[in-house]
Design an enzyme around this catalytic site. Structure first.
Site, PDB file in Angstrom:
ATOM      1  N   SER A  86       0.846  -1.198   0.000  1.00  0.00           N
ATOM      2  CA  SER A  86       0.000   0.000   0.000  1.00  0.00           C
ATOM      3  C   SER A  86       0.888   1.257   0.000  1.00  0.00           C
ATOM      4  O   SER A  86       1.706   1.422  -0.901  1.00  0.00           O
ATOM      5  CB  SER A  86      -0.975  -0.048   1.172  1.00  0.00           C
ATOM      6  OG  SER A  86      -2.004   0.910   1.020  1.00  0.00           O
ATOM      7  N   ASP A 108      -9.234  -5.559  -4.964  1.00  0.00           N
ATOM      8  CA  ASP A 108      -8.389  -4.589  -4.276  1.00  0.00           C
ATOM      9  C   ASP A 108      -8.946  -3.170  -4.414  1.00  0.00           C
ATOM     10  O   ASP A 108      -9.423  -2.779  -5.483  1.00  0.00           O
ATOM     11  CB  ASP A 108      -6.992  -4.633  -4.908  1.00  0.00           C
ATOM     12  CG  ASP A 108      -5.874  -4.180  -4.003  1.00  0.00           C
ATOM     13  OD1 ASP A 108      -6.097  -3.257  -3.208  1.00  0.00           O
ATOM     14  OD2 ASP A 108      -4.776  -4.754  -4.115  1.00  0.00           O
ATOM     15  N   HIS A 113      -7.228  -5.846  -0.712  1.00  0.00           N
ATOM     16  CA  HIS A 113      -6.052  -5.017  -0.482  1.00  0.00           C
ATOM     17  C   HIS A 113      -4.994  -5.712   0.368  1.00  0.00           C
ATOM     18  O   HIS A 113      -3.802  -5.438   0.209  1.00  0.00           O
ATOM     19  CB  HIS A 113      -6.491  -3.711   0.177  1.00  0.00           C
ATOM     20  CG  HIS A 113      -5.464  -2.629   0.165  1.00  0.00           C
ATOM     21  ND1 HIS A 113      -4.872  -2.185  -1.000  1.00  0.00           N
ATOM     22  CD2 HIS A 113      -4.918  -1.889   1.170  1.00  0.00           C
ATOM     23  CE1 HIS A 113      -4.021  -1.219  -0.711  1.00  0.00           C
ATOM     24  NE2 HIS A 113      -4.010  -1.027   0.589  1.00  0.00           N
TER      25      HIS A 113
END
Length: 305
Positions: free
Chosen positions: A109, A249, A276
């Site tokens: 991320s 995601d 995610h």
């Protein structure tokens, strides 16, 4: 595996570092630095990536970025203090203190965004970069989030919009609507894994970095990163790159496609039926893909010496 923890001086502060060494270290492997997301979500939710130590015979290094987790907290630091350059500097401070000259980087991320910021500077010794569940620009991230929000139930969408307009993003109704988005697009494991809950709890207890740079949640981005982009700088990356994402995601394909389009040596992999936190949803499959990529570039890095 053996885990040790240290604190390393960074500027006037302290960064907490965890080093996981394998039971049987292979001399042909390079260490892996794992960069957590948020910003400000601490290392807990990516802790299981340390399993790569025994699985690949390499050292795995986690650390809590400044401002969160076990590192120095700075709740009174001004917004302009929190920049990508700060975290690039912190990474190299840690790497230098550990006397590591050749290495892999994996970022999840925000950690993948940070990894890209590191890689565009072409540091000596970067053998590979794994960008996991990360956008190449926050504008693309916001656009992707809007598409996913449009798929939520009408009442959920209305609650999100109403509370964002009113500035009441701590209202229980808003938090419940946020939880529905997270259930679909952040982590599809129920109940939420403890590692993720631990990172989230420490962020909520001291949200300075996350709220300043990102905003109140994953899809309402009003912080200092809202205009961040690395797209125009991506051709500068010369290290080999792996881009991974989940089928559902919140980092939608449009958000990470610029990495694939603009980096010379790049491959991508999408994990089906994950979102995610792919590394928590399909941990063994995730680590197998990462291990294969790292292994191929251990050999390449050795050949270049």
């Amino acid at each position: 595996m053996l885990r040790t923890t240290h604190t390393i001086p960074f500027r006037d502060y302290q960064t907490w570092v965890q080093i996981t060494t394998p039971e049987s270290e292979r001399p042909d492997t390079l260490p892996l630095f794992v960069l957590h997301g948020g910003p400000g979500m601490a290392h807990n939710y990516v802790a299981n990536i340390a399993e790569l130590a025994d699985e690949t015979g390499r050292t795995v290094i986690h650390y809590d970025q400044i401002g969160c987790g076990n590192s120095t907290h700075l709740p009174d630091a001004p917004a302009e203090f929190w920049t990508p350059d700060l975290f690039v500097e912190e990474f190299h401070t840690i790497r230098t203190a550990l006397a590591i000259d050749r290495y892999h980087v994996l970022g999840q991320s925000w950690g993948g965004m940070l990894g890209a910021e590191i890689a565009v500077r072409r540091p000596d010794g970067l053998a590979s970069l794994s960008i996991c569940n990360s956008p190449a620009s926050m504008q693309l991230w916001v656009e992707g989030a809007a598409e996913l929000r449009a798929q939520l139930p009408a009442a959920t969408q209305a609650a999100l919009a109403r509370h964002e307009a009113d500035g009441t993003v701590t209202d229980p109704e808003y938090l419940a609507a946020t939880a529905e988005f997270y259930r679909r697009h952040v982590c599809r494991v129920e109940p939420m894994p403890k590692d993720f809950a631990d990172s989230e709890a420490q962020m909520e207890a001291e949200p300075t970095v996350y709220h300043t740079m990102n905003g109140p949640n994953e899809f309402h981005v009003i912080g200092t990163l809202r205009d961040w982009t690395v797209i125009e700088r991506l051709p500068a990356i010369i290290a080999p790159v792996l881009v991974v994402a989940g089928e559902f995601d919140e980092a939608t394909p449009a958000t990470w496609q610029p990495y694939v389009d603009n980096i010379a040596d790049v491959r991508s992999h999408v994990f089906p039926d994950t979102s995610h936190c792919t590394h928590l949803e399909k941990p063994a499959e995730f680590r197998a893909v990462i291990a294969d990529f790292l292994g191929s570039h251990d050999l390449a890095a050795a050949a270049r010496v």
